[in-house]
Structure formats: structure tokens, C-alpha cells
Design an enzyme around this catalytic site. Structure first.
Site, short mmCIF file in Angstrom:
data_model
loop_
_atom_site.label_atom_id
_atom_site.label_comp_id
_atom_site.label_asym_id
_atom_site.label_seq_id
_atom_site.Cartn_x
_atom_site.Cartn_y
_atom_site.Cartn_z
N CYS A 21 -47.46 18.06 -25.30
CA CYS A 21 -48.92 18.20 -25.35
C CYS A 21 -49.54 17.90 -24.00
CB CYS A 21 -49.49 17.28 -26.44
SG CYS A 21 -48.91 17.69 -28.10
N ASP A 53 -51.82 18.54 -20.43
CA ASP A 53 -53.24 18.79 -20.19
C ASP A 53 -53.55 20.28 -20.13
OD1 ASP A 53 -55.99 17.96 -19.25
OD2 ASP A 53 -55.32 19.07 -17.48
N ALA A 80 -52.14 22.66 -21.67
CA ALA A 80 -52.14 23.22 -23.02
C ALA A 80 -53.48 23.00 -23.70
CB ALA A 80 -51.01 22.60 -23.84
N ARG A 94 -56.46 22.27 -22.26
CA ARG A 94 -57.63 22.84 -21.57
C ARG A 94 -57.66 24.36 -21.62
NH1 ARG A 94 -57.89 22.83 -16.66
NH2 ARG A 94 -55.86 22.02 -16.04
N ARG A 153 -44.02 13.57 -27.31
CA ARG A 153 -43.24 12.33 -27.26
C ARG A 153 -43.85 11.28 -28.17
NH1 ARG A 153 -42.80 9.71 -21.43
NH2 ARG A 153 -45.05 9.67 -21.82
N TYR A 212 -39.40 16.57 -30.81
CA TYR A 212 -39.07 17.89 -30.28
C TYR A 212 -37.95 18.52 -31.11
CZ TYR A 212 -41.47 16.08 -26.09
OH TYR A 212 -42.37 15.53 -25.22
N LEU A 237 -43.96 20.60 -20.66
CA LEU A 237 -43.43 19.27 -20.37
C LEU A 237 -43.40 19.05 -18.87
CD1 LEU A 237 -40.39 19.40 -22.84
CD2 LEU A 237 -42.43 17.98 -23.12
N LYS A 243 -44.30 26.89 -15.38
CA LYS A 243 -43.58 27.00 -14.11
C LYS A 243 -43.35 25.60 -13.54
CE LYS A 243 -47.16 25.53 -11.93
NZ LYS A 243 -47.08 24.26 -11.20
N ARG A 261 -47.49 14.36 -10.26
CA ARG A 261 -47.02 15.11 -9.11
C ARG A 261 -46.40 14.21 -8.04
NH1 ARG A 261 -51.88 17.16 -10.75
NH2 ARG A 261 -52.10 19.41 -11.10
#
Length: 331
Positions: free
Chosen positions: A12, A14, A16, A18, A38, A58, A74, A97, A165
Site C-alpha cells: 500500500c 503512496d 497507489a 494518490r 505489511r 502478501y 513495494l 519501476k 530514497r
């Protein structure tokens, strides 16, 4: 009218919430069947908001017979392992990606999908936007003459501390986050025989991730692509194609807002033209493509996308080697 593709959400994230799930609700060929995260409570909250049934894990979602395909959202380092599990479970896969952080994993996953007769699609939305069709038409018309060079950039400002990131364990770093976009654009614009002639990665030793980079790519005919990426920059989402007779360029090309009407700037001789592309939601476009591809195994658009994804993963390896950096571990 055929029944819609029954899709399960694996993770789930962000993006997905937005963009992807709101777009899915507008795609008649697909429907949300189940949601897994999770944290089961997060899955339940997503299901209450977007539909579908919450799954406890999952694994439980992949075992559901009413789930025909999964959208995998994920952290980057989990894309390849869970794409493999989904394919092994007999599910078609749309994965954020990059699909894989290295070439070996990408080749193995596409081979598995081929053996199982399943669709595996890496989610680069910009390739499905009308902008790309407009550019392809211009290139096919010969208006630019012989294509000699591509320049492309996707750069974003620094992220807040704690952003995923910056976490190497989750596949952080600018190359995997936004560098894959200009690399993919170069492959689409110059062909899949590109090789890395040189590359630079600026590394943050404290965090353990790369913050920016650039690469020079070469095509067999001598055409080149200069691409750059980073997450310590002024925002840029752009590419330019220069030929022997003209040049075209597009801004906001990788993250086009659904209400934005992009402009392809075309320069030939002393003339400059602005070709406006109608606004569209490229999230809807890629979901529609995926649903259609699942019901049409011989979809003509799939072979090129598969080849590009495999070659893109190989280029990640080549960029790291050229920059003198070791890559992420295979799955």
C-alpha cells in the site's frame, strides 16, 4: 462485454493511494479484488477506501483464486522477489519501476513469465501517454531527418530526512529512483542496442546511496544520448531529440499531470512549432494497456516493452561499472 481483470494490490504505497487506485476506478477493464500490506490494518484501511477485500499477508493475497493479476507497489529492493513469487503463483504482474536492480534478475523474471504464459509489465506510465505517440509519429515521419542525439533529464529536489530514497536496504538512490526514466527514454528514442560509454555517480557515503549521476550512451550508428538524474536539483522532467534536420523537446514528460496538456516543441530550419497534446491520465492508460495485454497474449506492444525492460536493467549494471560502483545485490 468481458469481465474486468481482477487485480490484487501488493503493498500500500503512496503512489497507489494518490494516483494508481483512483485511476483504476475509472478503468472499465479492471477492478480491485484484494489488498495486502505489511500491516494488516493498513490493508484494511485501503480496502475500505478503494474497494476489494483485505488480505492478512502478501502470501494470502497470492493464494486467492479470485486474483488474476497483481499490481506490485513495494520498495524497490522487493520488486524482483515478489514479482517472482507472484509469477510462480500464476498471476500476471504490473510492477512499479524499476522491475529489477540488475540485468540477471530482469532476464530471469521475463523468462519465468514467458514459461508461465503471463504478462510482466514494468510500470513506466510516460511510455503510454499520448505524448509518446505524438513523438513516435514525428520521428517516423522523418521530419527531424536522421536522429543524431538525445538529451534527457529527470531531477528532483532533496527529499526529507527519513525518506525511503535514502535507505540503501530498500533500494534507495537516485539511479534507481529517477535515473531509470531518462535511461528508458533513451532506449525508446534511440533503440535497445545502446551501451554505456561513460558514467558518473555522486555518492553520499554517510547514507550509502547515490544522490545524482549522468551517463553517455552510444548507439551502433554513432548516435549518442546524454542523460542525467538526481535528487539534489531543481526539478526537471524533460527530453530532447536532435536530428540532421530538426529538434524536438518535451517538458514534464515523465510525470505528466492528468489535466496537463503537454507541448512538443518542434524546430526545423528557422521555424518553431508548438504541437499541443491533449491531456490524459497516463495511470489510466497503463492500467488499460495492462488489462488489454492480459486478455490478448499476442499484444503487439509487449515485445518492445519486454526488450526495453531487460536492456534497461543491463544498463544499470553498466552505469555502475563505468562509474566504479558496485551494484545492489541480486534478489
Amino acid at each position: 462485454m468481458p469481465a474486468p481483470l481482477r487485480l490484487g494490490l501488493l503493498g500500500c504505497g503512496d503512489i497507489a493511494a494518490r494516483r494508481t487506485l483512483p485511476a483504476l476506478a475509472r478503468v472499465p477493464g479492471a477492478a480491485l479484488a484484494a489488498v495486502a500490506a505489511r500491516d494488516p490494518a493498513r490493508a484494511a484501511a485501503f480496502a475500505a477506501r478503494f474497494g476489494g477485500e483485505p488480505a492478512a499477508s502478501y502470501e494470502e493475497l497470492l493464494a486467492r483464486p479470485d486474483v488474476e493479476a497483481v499490481y506490485l507497489c513495494l520498495p524497490t529492493m522487493l520488486h524482483a522477489p515478489w514479482a517472482e513469487r507472484a509469477l510462480e503463483a500464476g498471476k500476471h504482474v504490473l510492477v512499479e519501476k524499476p522491475l529489477a536492480t540488475n540485468g540477471a534478475d530482469a532476464r530471469r523474471l521475463f523468462a519465468l513469465a514467458a514459461r508461465r504464459g503471463l504478462v510482466l509489465l514494468e510500470n513506466f506510465m510516460f511510455l503510454h501517454h499520448a505524448t509518446q505517440r505524438t513523438v513516435a509519429g514525428l520521428l517516423g515521419s522523418g521530419v527531424l531527418g536522421t536522429v543524431r542525439a538525445v538529451s534527457a533529464a529527470f531531477t528532483i529536489p532533496p527529499r526529507p530526512d527519513g525518506d525511503t530514497r535514502y535507505d540503501p536496504a530498500l533500494g534507495g538512490g537516485a539511479l534507481l529512483d529517477n535515473g531509470v526514466y531518462p535511461l528508458r527514454a533513451a532506449l525508446r528514442l534511440l533503440g535497445t542496442d545502446l551501451t554505456v560509454a561513460g558514467a558518473v555517480l555522486r555518492h553520499d557515503e554517510r547514507r550509502g546511496v547515490d544522490l545524482s549521476g549522468s551517463a553517455l550512451l552510444a548507439a551502433p550508428d554513432g548516435a549518442t544520448a546524454q542523460v542525467r538524474w538526481g535528487m539534489e536539483h531543481h526539478y526537471r522532467s524533460w527530453y530532447e531529440v536532435q536530428g540532421s534536420a530538426g529538434t524536438l523537446s518535451v517538458e514534464h514528460v515523465y510525470t505528466t499531470a492528468p489535466d496537463h496538456s503537454p507541448v512538443v516543441l518542434l524546430r526545423t530550419g528557422t521555424e518553431t512549432r508548438e504541437l499541443r497534446v491533449p491531456a490524459e491520465d497516463h495511470f489510466e492508460a497503463v492500467l488499460t494497456f495492462f488489462a488489454t495485454a492480459v486478455t490478448s497474449p499476442d499484444h503487439p506492444g509487449l515485445p518492445l516493452l519486454d526488450t526495453e525492460s531487460r536492456r534497461q536493467a543491463d544498463l544499470l549494471d553498466e552505469v555502475r561499472r563505468a562509474a566504479g560502483r558496485k551494484g545492489p545485490l541480486a534478489m
